[in-house]
Design a protein around this motif. Structure first.
Motif, short mmCIF file in Angstrom:
data_model
loop_
_atom_site.label_atom_id
_atom_site.label_comp_id
_atom_site.label_asym_id
_atom_site.label_seq_id
_atom_site.Cartn_x
_atom_site.Cartn_y
_atom_site.Cartn_z
N GLY A 69 0.80 -1.22 0.00
CA GLY A 69 0.00 0.00 0.00
C GLY A 69 0.83 1.27 0.00
O GLY A 69 0.29 2.37 -0.09
N ASN A 89 -15.12 -10.84 -8.26
CA ASN A 89 -14.34 -9.80 -7.59
C ASN A 89 -13.42 -10.39 -6.53
O ASN A 89 -12.26 -9.99 -6.40
CB ASN A 89 -15.26 -8.77 -6.92
CG ASN A 89 -15.86 -7.79 -7.90
OD1 ASN A 89 -15.57 -7.86 -9.09
ND2 ASN A 89 -16.71 -6.91 -7.40
N THR A 90 -13.93 -11.35 -5.76
CA THR A 90 -13.13 -11.95 -4.69
C THR A 90 -11.95 -12.71 -5.26
O THR A 90 -10.81 -12.57 -4.79
CB THR A 90 -14.00 -12.90 -3.85
OG1 THR A 90 -15.09 -12.17 -3.28
CG2 THR A 90 -13.19 -13.54 -2.73
N ASN A 102 -9.43 -10.25 -6.86
CA ASN A 102 -8.69 -9.48 -5.85
C ASN A 102 -7.62 -10.31 -5.16
O ASN A 102 -6.48 -9.87 -4.99
CB ASN A 102 -9.64 -8.91 -4.80
CG ASN A 102 -10.54 -7.82 -5.35
OD1 ASN A 102 -10.31 -7.28 -6.43
ND2 ASN A 102 -11.60 -7.51 -4.62
N THR A 103 -7.97 -11.53 -4.76
CA THR A 103 -7.04 -12.33 -3.97
C THR A 103 -5.96 -12.98 -4.83
O THR A 103 -4.82 -13.14 -4.37
CB THR A 103 -7.78 -13.42 -3.19
OG1 THR A 103 -8.54 -14.24 -4.09
CG2 THR A 103 -8.72 -12.81 -2.17
N ARG A 142 -5.01 -8.95 -8.06
CA ARG A 142 -4.89 -7.54 -7.64
C ARG A 142 -3.99 -7.37 -6.42
O ARG A 142 -3.02 -6.60 -6.45
CB ARG A 142 -6.27 -6.97 -7.32
CG ARG A 142 -6.27 -5.48 -7.04
CD ARG A 142 -7.56 -5.03 -6.33
NE ARG A 142 -7.62 -5.53 -4.95
CZ ARG A 142 -8.62 -5.26 -4.12
NH1 ARG A 142 -9.64 -4.53 -4.53
NH2 ARG A 142 -8.60 -5.73 -2.87
N ASP A 143 -4.30 -8.09 -5.34
CA ASP A 143 -3.57 -7.88 -4.09
C ASP A 143 -2.14 -8.39 -4.16
O ASP A 143 -1.25 -7.85 -3.49
CB ASP A 143 -4.31 -8.56 -2.93
CG ASP A 143 -5.69 -7.98 -2.70
OD1 ASP A 143 -5.97 -6.87 -3.22
OD2 ASP A 143 -6.50 -8.63 -2.01
N GLU A 190 -4.07 -1.01 -6.48
CA GLU A 190 -4.77 -0.33 -5.39
C GLU A 190 -6.16 -0.90 -5.15
O GLU A 190 -6.88 -1.26 -6.09
CB GLU A 190 -4.85 1.16 -5.69
CG GLU A 190 -3.48 1.84 -5.65
CD GLU A 190 -3.56 3.34 -5.83
OE1 GLU A 190 -4.51 3.95 -5.33
OE2 GLU A 190 -2.66 3.89 -6.49
N SER A 191 -6.53 -0.98 -3.89
CA SER A 191 -7.82 -1.56 -3.51
C SER A 191 -9.00 -0.69 -3.94
O SER A 191 -10.15 -1.14 -3.91
CB SER A 191 -7.88 -1.78 -1.99
OG SER A 191 -7.72 -0.56 -1.30
N SER A 192 -8.73 0.53 -4.35
CA SER A 192 -9.80 1.42 -4.82
C SER A 192 -10.32 1.03 -6.20
O SER A 192 -11.38 1.50 -6.62
CB SER A 192 -9.31 2.87 -4.85
OG SER A 192 -8.15 2.99 -5.65
N SER A 249 -9.20 1.80 -12.52
CA SER A 249 -8.08 1.81 -11.57
C SER A 249 -7.25 3.06 -11.78
O SER A 249 -7.47 3.85 -12.70
CB SER A 249 -7.20 0.57 -11.75
OG SER A 249 -6.26 0.75 -12.80
N SER A 272 -1.69 1.30 -11.08
CA SER A 272 -2.17 -0.08 -11.01
C SER A 272 -2.09 -0.74 -12.37
O SER A 272 -1.73 -1.91 -12.50
CB SER A 272 -3.62 -0.12 -10.49
OG SER A 272 -3.66 0.11 -9.09
#
Length: 361
Positions: free
Chosen positions: A38, A200-201, A204-205, A208-209, A214-216, A234, A238
């Protein structure tokens, strides 16, 4: 329809695609990956230190400004060489990837495949059931996950972006016709069913992460004429992180996020109709190409002024991720359409690459 054939284009097509310059100084450094915690920390490398042409910077920025750009980044070996924002856009502003985000779907589908959750050679209906199109069942069952990755599902591409069953109509057998079609988004439904997690889950996992996007960022889900379409928003950084992952063959700072074999396949010609298309990635340096909304085949390479080995994520209104392995470079442009609205490519790419190439030896 994209207006791609101009006098400039015709002149370049008469000759071979752009040959690479001698390897730039970006290759002298070790690859750098920005932190994924972050932090806004991101190492830089100045154009002066690289021995690039400083006098070429302002003409490039002026052109980007003139052509409705919002942001522009060049990474060399992962470090920021040039980063600029226009017209009130900032490093924290979110903007749409449009079809450049197809490559996110390709990558996540590849991750699900490497985890053994799905087989890309299996038919789509194995995962989301029959009736996901209005094609006859025998024709629907010809369409595999790989056909969605390659854009050769055989479904009618002239009916707009709505991907509800009634709008997905049979036109040709899967594998026999290449056509740019937003039906690819059904791969997100496949991943949901195969993983047992919301798209999305899982996105993200698994992606993205892990690379610090960015989590936004978020997926916009279309309605009406765009029913079922999903577009990612994004920051520009990102987008650059994802390009850096692709440059490094799916590895992020020593960790393999998506296996190299899949990414090699994804960035190679995926079918025998459009040489310039992989798994939702566009490929430069081929002897011919097809474009969205046409069945014409054009001779020459996609962007004659760009390096032959470049592959790219291209989105409507000139959203760009250019990945150049020979230069260890990633270049991102976000903004409004440079000229008239277009699906992916425009003449802007050719002129932009003339400006970029003037930067480095």
């Amino acid at each position: 329809m994209i207006q791609k054939i101009t006098f400039l284009t015709l002149i370049f097509i008469l000759f071979s695609c752009s040959t690479e310059h001698s390897e730039s100084n970006t290759s002298a450094d070790n690859m750098y990956f920005p932190p994924t915690d972050g932090s806004t920390t991101w190492e830089t490398k100045s154009i002066t230190d690289l021995g690039w042409n400083v006098s070429a910077v302002q003409p490039l920025l002026d052109y980007l400004q003139e052509k409705n750009s919002k942001s522009f980044i060049i990474l060399g070996n992962g470090r920021i060489v040039l980063e600029h924002y226009f017209n009130g856009h900032t490093a924290s502003t979110l903007w749409k990837w449009n079809s450049a985000g197809k490559t996110l779907t390709s990558t996540v589908a590849g991750i699900a495949a490497q985890e053994g959750l799905l087989n890309l050679n299996n038919k789509v209906s194995d995962y989301i059931g029959t009736g996901w199109t209005s094609a006859p069942l025998t024709k629907e069952n010809l369409i595999t996950c790989k056909n969605l990755l390659c854009m050769n599902s055989g479904l009618d591409d002239s009916l707009g972006d709505d991907v509800s069953p009634s709008n997905l109509k049979y036109l040709a057998d899967a594998g026999t016709r290449w056509a740019y079609h937003n039906v690819y988004v059904k791969l997100q439904d496949v991943v949901e069913q195969a993983s047992g997690q919301p798209w999305n889950t899982y996105f993200n996992t698994k992606l993205r992460d892990k690379i610090g996007m960015e989590s936004s960022g978020f997926w916009y889900i279309g309605t009406g004429a765009n029913l079922g379409l999903k577009i990612y928003f994004s920051t520009t950084r990102s987008m650059a992180r994802f390009g850096l992952l692709a440059l490094n063959k799916g590895k992020w700072n020593g960790t393999q996020i998506i296996n190299e074999a899949f990414l090699n396949d994804a960035t190679s010609t995926s079918q025998n109709i459009n040489q310039a298309y992989g798994y939702l990635w566009w490929l430069n340096g081929k002897s011919s190409y097809h474009l969205p909304q046409t069945q014409l085949q054009f001779s020459g390479c996609l962007i004659p002024t760009a390096p032959n080995d470049m592959f790219c994520a291209l989105g409507k209104d000139d959203q760009k991720i250019y990945v150049i392995p020979s230069k260890k470079m990633v270049i991102v442009r976000m903004g409004d359409a440079a000229d008239s609205s277009n699906m992916a490519l425009s003449d802007f790419d050719e002129v932009l690459w003339q400006k970029i190439s003037a930067l480095y030896p």
